[in-house]
Structures are given as C-alpha cells and as structure tokens.
Design a protein around this motif. Structure first.
Motif, PDB file in Angstrom:
ATOM      1  N   MET A   1      -3.399  -3.510  -4.370  1.00  0.00           N
ATOM      2  CA  MET A   1      -4.473  -3.827  -3.463  1.00  0.00           C
ATOM      3  C   MET A   1      -4.239  -3.048  -2.171  1.00  0.00           C
ATOM      4  N   MET A   2      -5.284  -2.469  -1.684  1.00  0.00           N
ATOM      5  CA  MET A   2      -5.242  -1.703  -0.439  1.00  0.00           C
ATOM      6  C   MET A   2      -6.005  -2.485   0.627  1.00  0.00           C
ATOM      7  N   ALA A   3      -5.584  -2.315   1.871  1.00  0.00           N
ATOM      8  CA  ALA A   3      -6.251  -2.974   2.994  1.00  0.00           C
ATOM      9  C   ALA A   3      -6.203  -2.054   4.209  1.00  0.00           C
ATOM     10  N   ASP A   4      -7.014  -2.369   5.204  1.00  0.00           N
ATOM     11  CA  ASP A   4      -7.015  -1.582   6.441  1.00  0.00           C
ATOM     12  C   ASP A   4      -6.140  -2.219   7.519  1.00  0.00           C
ATOM     13  N   ARG A   5      -5.926  -3.532   7.410  1.00  0.00           N
ATOM     14  CA  ARG A   5      -5.140  -4.244   8.419  1.00  0.00           C
ATOM     15  C   ARG A   5      -4.852  -5.640   7.892  1.00  0.00           C
ATOM     16  N   TYR A   6      -4.104  -6.405   8.671  1.00  0.00           N
ATOM     17  CA  TYR A   6      -3.796  -7.786   8.318  1.00  0.00           C
ATOM     18  C   TYR A   6      -5.091  -8.569   8.121  1.00  0.00           C
ATOM     19  N   ARG A   7      -5.232  -9.146   6.939  1.00  0.00           N
ATOM     20  CA  ARG A   7      -6.401  -9.938   6.560  1.00  0.00           C
ATOM     21  C   ARG A   7      -7.719  -9.188   6.737  1.00  0.00           C
ATOM     22  N   GLY A   8      -7.651  -7.883   6.580  1.00  0.00           N
ATOM     23  CA  GLY A   8      -8.847  -7.053   6.710  1.00  0.00           C
ATOM     24  C   GLY A   8      -9.563  -6.888   5.382  1.00  0.00           C
ATOM     25  N   THR A   9     -10.240  -5.776   5.248  1.00  0.00           N
ATOM     26  CA  THR A   9     -10.958  -5.448   4.021  1.00  0.00           C
ATOM     27  C   THR A   9      -9.953  -5.186   2.909  1.00  0.00           C
ATOM     28  N   ILE A  10     -10.271  -5.658   1.704  1.00  0.00           N
ATOM     29  CA  ILE A  10      -9.370  -5.548   0.557  1.00  0.00           C
ATOM     30  C   ILE A  10     -10.044  -4.764  -0.564  1.00  0.00           C
ATOM     31  N   TYR A  11      -9.276  -3.867  -1.177  1.00  0.00           N
ATOM     32  CA  TYR A  11      -9.725  -3.130  -2.360  1.00  0.00           C
ATOM     33  C   TYR A  11      -8.752  -3.400  -3.493  1.00  0.00           C
ATOM     34  N   THR A  12      -9.274  -3.706  -4.658  1.00  0.00           N
ATOM     35  CA  THR A  12      -8.449  -3.916  -5.839  1.00  0.00           C
ATOM     36  C   THR A  12      -8.755  -2.823  -6.847  1.00  0.00           C
ATOM     37  N   GLY A  13      -7.703  -2.190  -7.355  1.00  0.00           N
ATOM     38  CA  GLY A  13      -7.879  -1.131  -8.337  1.00  0.00           C
ATOM     39  C   GLY A  13      -6.728  -1.117  -9.320  1.00  0.00           C
ATOM     40  N   VAL A  14      -6.845  -0.245 -10.311  1.00  0.00           N
ATOM     41  CA  VAL A  14      -5.814  -0.102 -11.334  1.00  0.00           C
ATOM     42  C   VAL A  14      -5.515   1.376 -11.519  1.00  0.00           C
ATOM     43  N   THR A  15      -4.253   1.697 -11.779  1.00  0.00           N
ATOM     44  CA  THR A  15      -3.841   3.084 -11.978  1.00  0.00           C
ATOM     45  C   THR A  15      -2.546   3.126 -12.777  1.00  0.00           C
ATOM     46  N   ALA A  16      -2.308   4.239 -13.426  1.00  0.00           N
ATOM     47  CA  ALA A  16      -1.047   4.451 -14.145  1.00  0.00           C
ATOM     48  C   ALA A  16      -0.015   5.113 -13.238  1.00  0.00           C
ATOM     49  N   ASP A  17      -0.453   5.635 -12.099  1.00  0.00           N
ATOM     50  CA  ASP A  17       0.454   6.329 -11.165  1.00  0.00           C
ATOM     51  C   ASP A  17       0.104   5.893  -9.747  1.00  0.00           C
ATOM     52  N   ILE A  18       0.714   4.807  -9.307  1.00  0.00           N
ATOM     53  CA  ILE A  18       0.336   4.207  -8.025  1.00  0.00           C
ATOM     54  C   ILE A  18       0.637   5.113  -6.833  1.00  0.00           C
ATOM     55  N   GLY A  19       1.753   5.830  -6.879  1.00  0.00           N
ATOM     56  CA  GLY A  19       2.078   6.731  -5.776  1.00  0.00           C
ATOM     57  C   GLY A  19       1.019   7.803  -5.586  1.00  0.00           C
ATOM     58  N   ARG A  20       0.609   8.411  -6.691  1.00  0.00           N
ATOM     59  CA  ARG A  20      -0.431   9.441  -6.630  1.00  0.00           C
ATOM     60  C   ARG A  20      -1.760   8.844  -6.163  1.00  0.00           C
ATOM     61  N   ARG A  21      -2.073   7.651  -6.650  1.00  0.00           N
ATOM     62  CA  ARG A  21      -3.355   7.028  -6.289  1.00  0.00           C
ATOM     63  C   ARG A  21      -3.413   6.663  -4.809  1.00  0.00           C
ATOM     64  N   VAL A  22      -2.324   6.151  -4.264  1.00  0.00           N
ATOM     65  CA  VAL A  22      -2.286   5.837  -2.831  1.00  0.00           C
ATOM     66  C   VAL A  22      -2.500   7.112  -2.022  1.00  0.00           C
ATOM     67  N   GLU A  23      -1.856   8.185  -2.413  1.00  0.00           N
ATOM     68  CA  GLU A  23      -2.038   9.463  -1.705  1.00  0.00           C
ATOM     69  C   GLU A  23      -3.466   9.965  -1.825  1.00  0.00           C
ATOM     70  N   GLN A  24      -4.090   9.778  -2.988  1.00  0.00           N
ATOM     71  CA  GLN A  24      -5.503  10.152  -3.138  1.00  0.00           C
ATOM     72  C   GLN A  24      -6.369   9.381  -2.153  1.00  0.00           C
ATOM     73  N   HIS A  25      -6.138   8.078  -2.068  1.00  0.00           N
ATOM     74  CA  HIS A  25      -6.928   7.259  -1.140  1.00  0.00           C
ATOM     75  C   HIS A  25      -6.718   7.722   0.300  1.00  0.00           C
ATOM     76  N   ARG A  26      -5.515   8.029   0.652  1.00  0.00           N
ATOM     77  CA  ARG A  26      -5.219   8.435   2.031  1.00  0.00           C
ATOM     78  C   ARG A  26      -5.762   9.815   2.374  1.00  0.00           C
ATOM     79  N   SER A  27      -5.964  10.638   1.376  1.00  0.00           N
ATOM     80  CA  SER A  27      -6.472  11.993   1.630  1.00  0.00           C
ATOM     81  C   SER A  27      -7.961  12.097   1.309  1.00  0.00           C
ATOM     82  N   ASP A  28      -8.644  10.966   1.266  1.00  0.00           N
ATOM     83  CA  ASP A  28     -10.086  10.893   1.003  1.00  0.00           C
ATOM     84  C   ASP A  28     -10.461  11.341  -0.396  1.00  0.00           C
ATOM     85  N   GLY A  29      -9.514  11.356  -1.324  1.00  0.00           N
ATOM     86  CA  GLY A  29      -9.814  11.706  -2.703  1.00  0.00           C
ATOM     87  C   GLY A  29      -9.920  10.489  -3.595  1.00  0.00           C
ATOM     88  N   GLY A  30      -9.804   9.316  -3.024  1.00  0.00           N
ATOM     89  CA  GLY A  30      -9.886   8.072  -3.797  1.00  0.00           C
ATOM     90  C   GLY A  30     -11.316   7.578  -3.876  1.00  0.00           C
TER      91      GLY A  30
END
Length: 89
Positions: A1-30
C-alpha cells in the motif's frame, strides 16, 4: 500500500517485484492514481507465495472501508513510515 502522508490517501496494488514497482510510482511510471495524488511512501506490504493469492487479497482490501485499511497499516506500521528501504536490503 502506498500513501502520501500519515493517514493520507491510500493506494492498494499487487506486483511480483515491489522494489521496481515503488520506483515506477516514484518516477511517474506507475498508476495514474498514484501520480495524481503524489503517493510516494510504501506503508504496508504483504508477501504471498502465489500470485493468485496476492491478487485475491488485493481485490478484497480494495473493497474494505477506509478505516479497516488504516487499521491494517497501523498494526504493522503505526507511524506510516516509508518501508521501501526494507525491500531493497
């Protein structure tokens, strides 16, 4: 689950490679949702041996009430700290 801040907006997703997926989200590729709301903090993860189980859990969590999601996150990560450093260790 990704969030913007404490008790902020929440995103739930699934992936086989969480490290790569987090980097995709952070680089606007998610997902567009993550980009739109600036979700850059990994606040909760679950590990499953089979992708089918992970997908089923993701679908179930997406149907949950917001408070249930908050409770789930706070059981494991009460301060909503970014956990991404733990997955790259």
């Amino acid at each position: 689950m990704m969030a913007d801040r404490y008790r902020g907006t929440i995103y739930t997703g699934v992936t086989a490679d969480i490290g790569r997926r987090v980097e995709q989200h952070r680089s606007d590729g998610g997902s567009r949702f993550v980009k739109r709301y600036g979700l850059d903090r990994l606040v909760y993860t679950e590990w499953h041996d089979e992708i089918e189980l992970a997908i089923a859990q993701e679908k179930a969590i997406k149907k949950w009430r917001r408070q249930w999601k908050i409770d789930l996150i706070e059981q494991a990560n009460p301060n909503w700290e970014d956990l991404s450093h733990l997955i790259n260790a």
